[in-house]
Write a protein that holds these residues in place. Structure first.
Motif, PDB file in Angstrom:
ATOM      1  N   ALA A 114      -9.319  27.670-103.628  1.00 33.94           N
ATOM      2  CA  ALA A 114      -9.864  28.747-104.454  1.00 33.94           C
ATOM      3  C   ALA A 114      -8.982  28.919-105.678  1.00 33.94           C
ATOM      4  N   ASP A 115      -9.480  29.609-106.681  1.00 37.98           N
ATOM      5  CA  ASP A 115      -8.733  29.768-107.932  1.00 37.98           C
ATOM      6  C   ASP A 115      -7.446  30.567-107.758  1.00 37.98           C
ATOM      7  N   ASP A 116      -7.375  31.404-106.719  1.00 38.18           N
ATOM      8  CA  ASP A 116      -6.191  32.250-106.522  1.00 38.18           C
ATOM      9  C   ASP A 116      -5.129  31.606-105.643  1.00 38.18           C
ATOM     10  N   GLY A 117      -5.290  30.302-105.323  1.00 40.04           N
ATOM     11  CA  GLY A 117      -4.288  29.599-104.525  1.00 40.04           C
ATOM     12  C   GLY A 117      -4.544  29.633-103.034  1.00 40.04           C
ATOM     13  N   THR A 118      -5.568  30.361-102.601  1.00 39.81           N
ATOM     14  CA  THR A 118      -5.915  30.365-101.193  1.00 39.81           C
ATOM     15  C   THR A 118      -6.788  29.150-100.875  1.00 39.81           C
ATOM     16  N   ALA A 119      -7.055  28.954 -99.586  1.00 40.01           N
ATOM     17  CA  ALA A 119      -7.868  27.806 -99.167  1.00 40.01           C
ATOM     18  C   ALA A 119      -8.489  28.098 -97.817  1.00 40.01           C
ATOM     19  N   GLY A 120      -9.521  27.348 -97.501  1.00 37.97           N
ATOM     20  CA  GLY A 120     -10.181  27.470 -96.208  1.00 37.97           C
ATOM     21  C   GLY A 120     -10.955  26.212 -95.889  1.00 37.97           C
ATOM     22  N   THR A 121     -11.261  26.018 -94.617  1.00 33.88           N
ATOM     23  CA  THR A 121     -12.028  24.864 -94.188  1.00 33.88           C
ATOM     24  C   THR A 121     -13.458  24.968 -94.704  1.00 33.88           C
ATOM     25  N   ALA A 122     -13.999  23.866 -95.177  1.00 33.29           N
ATOM     26  CA  ALA A 122     -15.371  23.826 -95.667  1.00 33.29           C
ATOM     27  C   ALA A 122     -16.018  22.524 -95.215  1.00 33.29           C
ATOM     28  N   VAL A 123     -17.365  22.519 -95.226  1.00 38.72           N
ATOM     29  CA  VAL A 123     -18.125  21.314 -94.899  1.00 38.72           C
ATOM     30  C   VAL A 123     -19.182  21.116 -95.974  1.00 38.72           C
ATOM     31  N   ALA A 124     -19.294  19.882 -96.461  1.00 35.31           N
ATOM     32  CA  ALA A 124     -20.294  19.527 -97.466  1.00 35.31           C
ATOM     33  C   ALA A 124     -21.157  18.387 -96.947  1.00 35.31           C
ATOM     34  N   THR A 125     -22.387  18.347 -97.411  1.00 34.27           N
ATOM     35  CA  THR A 125     -23.250  17.195 -97.186  1.00 34.27           C
ATOM     36  C   THR A 125     -23.410  16.449 -98.499  1.00 34.27           C
ATOM     37  N   ALA A 126     -23.704  15.164 -98.424  1.00 37.84           N
ATOM     38  CA  ALA A 126     -23.897  14.354 -99.620  1.00 37.84           C
ATOM     39  C   ALA A 126     -24.673  13.110 -99.245  1.00 37.84           C
ATOM     40  N   THR A 127     -25.299  12.497-100.240  1.00 40.68           N
ATOM     41  CA  THR A 127     -25.981  11.224-100.049  1.00 40.68           C
ATOM     42  C   THR A 127     -25.098  10.110-100.578  1.00 40.68           C
ATOM     43  N   LEU A 128     -24.853   9.107 -99.744  1.00 40.01           N
ATOM     44  CA  LEU A 128     -24.009   7.977-100.119  1.00 40.01           C
ATOM     45  C   LEU A 128     -24.872   6.899-100.770  1.00 40.01           C
ATOM     46  N   VAL A 129     -24.613   6.650-102.038  1.00 34.26           N
ATOM     47  CA  VAL A 129     -25.345   5.621-102.778  1.00 34.26           C
ATOM     48  C   VAL A 129     -24.325   4.672-103.398  1.00 34.26           C
ATOM     49  N   ASP A 130     -24.242   3.480-102.850  1.00 38.55           N
ATOM     50  CA  ASP A 130     -23.296   2.469-103.336  1.00 38.55           C
ATOM     51  C   ASP A 130     -21.877   3.032-103.331  1.00 38.55           C
ATOM     52  N   THR A 131     -21.292   3.261-104.501  1.00 35.37           N
ATOM     53  CA  THR A 131     -19.893   3.687-104.577  1.00 35.37           C
ATOM     54  C   THR A 131     -19.742   5.130-105.036  1.00 35.37           C
TER      55      THR A 131
ATOM     56  N   VAL B 271     -13.750   5.785 -94.461  1.00 36.22           N
ATOM     57  CA  VAL B 271     -12.474   6.360 -94.062  1.00 36.22           C
ATOM     58  C   VAL B 271     -12.078   7.440 -95.065  1.00 36.22           C
ATOM     59  N   THR B 272     -11.706   8.606 -94.558  1.00 39.05           N
ATOM     60  CA  THR B 272     -11.159   9.639 -95.428  1.00 39.05           C
ATOM     61  C   THR B 272      -9.643   9.482 -95.504  1.00 39.05           C
ATOM     62  N   GLU B 273      -9.094   9.681 -96.690  1.00 41.98           N
ATOM     63  CA  GLU B 273      -7.650   9.768 -96.886  1.00 41.98           C
ATOM     64  C   GLU B 273      -7.331  11.215 -97.238  1.00 41.98           C
ATOM     65  N   ARG B 274      -6.337  11.770 -96.583  1.00 46.68           N
ATOM     66  CA  ARG B 274      -6.068  13.206 -96.705  1.00 46.68           C
ATOM     67  C   ARG B 274      -5.845  13.674 -98.142  1.00 46.68           C
ATOM     68  N   PRO B 275      -5.239  12.882 -99.049  1.00 45.68           N
ATOM     69  CA  PRO B 275      -5.078  13.368-100.424  1.00 45.68           C
ATOM     70  C   PRO B 275      -6.389  13.641-101.152  1.00 45.68           C
ATOM     71  N   GLY B 276      -7.539  13.192-100.588  1.00 45.42           N
ATOM     72  CA  GLY B 276      -8.813  13.529-101.200  1.00 45.42           C
ATOM     73  C   GLY B 276      -9.684  12.356-101.560  1.00 45.42           C
ATOM     74  N   ARG B 277      -9.443  11.196-100.940  1.00 45.44           N
ATOM     75  CA  ARG B 277     -10.232  10.002-101.237  1.00 45.44           C
ATOM     76  C   ARG B 277     -11.098   9.612-100.036  1.00 45.44           C
ATOM     77  N   LEU B 278     -12.292   9.138-100.339  1.00 37.81           N
ATOM     78  CA  LEU B 278     -13.185   8.544 -99.351  1.00 37.81           C
ATOM     79  C   LEU B 278     -13.351   7.079 -99.720  1.00 37.81           C
ATOM     80  N   ARG B 279     -13.121   6.187 -98.749  1.00 43.68           N
ATOM     81  CA  ARG B 279     -13.156   4.754 -99.044  1.00 43.68           C
ATOM     82  C   ARG B 279     -14.070   4.037 -98.060  1.00 43.68           C
ATOM     83  N   ARG B 280     -14.717   2.998 -98.567  1.00 38.09           N
ATOM     84  CA  ARG B 280     -15.462   2.085 -97.708  1.00 38.09           C
ATOM     85  C   ARG B 280     -14.535   0.913 -97.364  1.00 38.09           C
ATOM     86  N   VAL B 281     -14.463   0.601 -96.089  1.00 39.57           N
ATOM     87  CA  VAL B 281     -13.724  -0.569 -95.625  1.00 39.57           C
ATOM     88  C   VAL B 281     -14.754  -1.563 -95.112  1.00 39.57           C
ATOM     89  N   ALA B 282     -14.800  -2.743 -95.717  1.00 37.86           N
ATOM     90  CA  ALA B 282     -15.754  -3.765 -95.296  1.00 37.86           C
ATOM     91  C   ALA B 282     -15.410  -4.255 -93.895  1.00 37.86           C
TER      92      ALA B 282
END
Length: 393
Positions: A131-148, A74-85
């Motif tokens: 971005a460093d100048d206070g702007t922002a944009g939508t982005a997508v990242a990939t990652a490998t989930l290993v434990d926590t 589950v993603t939380e909008r403030p910037g956290r990704l959590r596993r829910v058992a």
């Protein structure tokens, strides 16, 4: 977080089911003529549906991915990704999530499992990237989930240019089953950028799984257009799902005041925002750039609501002919605080039902599990993950 025992709620006749007139809530647009057809009839009521609270205590959860072992991401909008058992236990935030722009509607958004997750453990995340100048944009990242923790985090897509402001980031991620990923996003409340092909705001993007551009994208080779673009003229795309029956991509987006819509986006097509719209501006007057609800060379929505539900996540429920919900499309509603179930006959929308009215909660995401149940996130400071068991199950 404390373990949350699952709570079963009896859901009876208070689950409202209704057919809506095109003047009040919904209408279906023809593919070419741009006029509204007769309103959809009411769907069969889901009075014996069962609702279980799997977990609560989630801070503005945005997206849920169903893990093969019965747990959830589950993603939380403030910037956290959590596993829910599977039993509802909330894990600590997963480490190494990309930094997010958390102002306004920004933050950590969609999470989906890669098509080969069973072997690769790879996930995709969409988020508002600062971005460093206070702007922002939508982005997508990939990652490998290993434990926590996440490993090998790599941004494969960035909306360009980044803009100021905290609204209309989108964003959903869907795989087409043919080696491509679709990414939806908003126009960042800069309306005419949806029409500008040299910018990525208000565009549905199609990429290869590694972030490279497919050679057969509709604007490849044009000097005046971004090659990532699949379709354009979108406002704020909050829902994206592949129809398992046909492999066709469906998309939903917010209108302004009225005009929330569903599209079946085709390569290179212009879906009109803000030149055409079925909505009006928030103060109650006409959108300044709009010429009305139709214009040459611009596509009509497959379906629209004259009164905005505030559409969010969407998911198909198909391939279960014994279920009362077979051949349905579920969409979360933020503004009206319920879950919309549309009954389908082929691509035609033939009925509409509103669920979870009694929850009184903004519905942010909806997913259908292999177990035949529907999983829903409520958008709140104390958000919940719910499981819905279809009637008669």
């Amino acid at each position: 977080m404390a373990r949350k025992a699952m709570m079963v709620l009896a859901v009876v006749g208070s689950l409202a089911s209704f057919g809506c007139s095109s003047q009040q809530s919904s209408a279906t647009a023809t593919a070419s003529g741009g006029t509204a057809t007769a309103p959809a009839s009411a769907a069969t009521p889901s009075r014996s549906m069962r609702v279980e609270t799997i977990a609560k205590g989630l801070e503005h959860p945005w997206s849920v991915a169903l893990l093969p072992d019965g747990a959830f991401l589950v993603t939380e909008r403030p910037g956290r990704l959590r596993r829910v058992a599977a039993d509802g236990t909330l894990g600590e935030p997963i480490a190494n999530v990309p930094a997010v722009y958390a102002e306004g509607q920004g933050g950590l958004l969609d999470v989906v499992l890669a098509p080969d997750f069973a072997t690769s453990k790879k996930i995709y995340l969409s988020f508002a990237e600062p971005a460093d100048d206070g702007t922002a944009g939508t982005a997508v990242a990939t990652a490998t989930l290993v434990d926590t923790a996440l490993h090998d985090v790599r941004v494969i897509y960035r909306q360009q240019p980044k803009l100021t402001g905290g609204a209309h980031f989108g964003s959903r991620i869907v795989f087409d089953g043919h080696g491509h990923v679709f990414i939806s996003q908003g126009e960042r409340q800069d309306r005419m950028k949806s029409q500008q092909l040299n910018m990525l705001q208000g565009k549905l993007v199609r990429l290869n799984l590694d972030g490279s551009v497919p050679r057969d994208n509709p604007f490849v080779g044009r000097k005046d257009a971004r090659p990532e673009i699949w379709s354009y003229g979108h406002r704020n795309m909050q829902g994206l799902a592949l129809d398992p029956r046909t492999g066709t991509l469906w998309e939903s987006e917010h209108g302004p005041r009225g005009g929330d819509e569903i599209n079946i986006p085709q390569a290179g097509k212009n879906y009109g925002w803000p030149i055409i719209t079925w909505g009006i501006d928030y103060p109650g007057y006409k959108i300044a750039e709009s010429v009305g609800s139709s214009a040459p060379g611009m596509e009509q929505p497959h379906h629209y609501w004259a009164k905005s539900p505030g559409l969010s996540g969407m998911a198909f429920f198909t391939g279960r002919p014994g279920s009362a919900w077979n051949d349905s499309l579920f969409l979360g509603s933020l503004a009206e605080s319920n879950l919309i179930r549309l009954s389908l006959k082929g691509n035609a929308i033939v009925g509409e039902e509103r669920l979870l009215q009694d929850e009184g909660a903004r519905i942010r995401d909806v997913r259908v599990g292999n177990d035949g149940n529907v999983y829903v996130l409520t958008d709140a400071a104390n958000g919940k993950l719910l499981r819905l068991t279809p009637p008669g199950t």
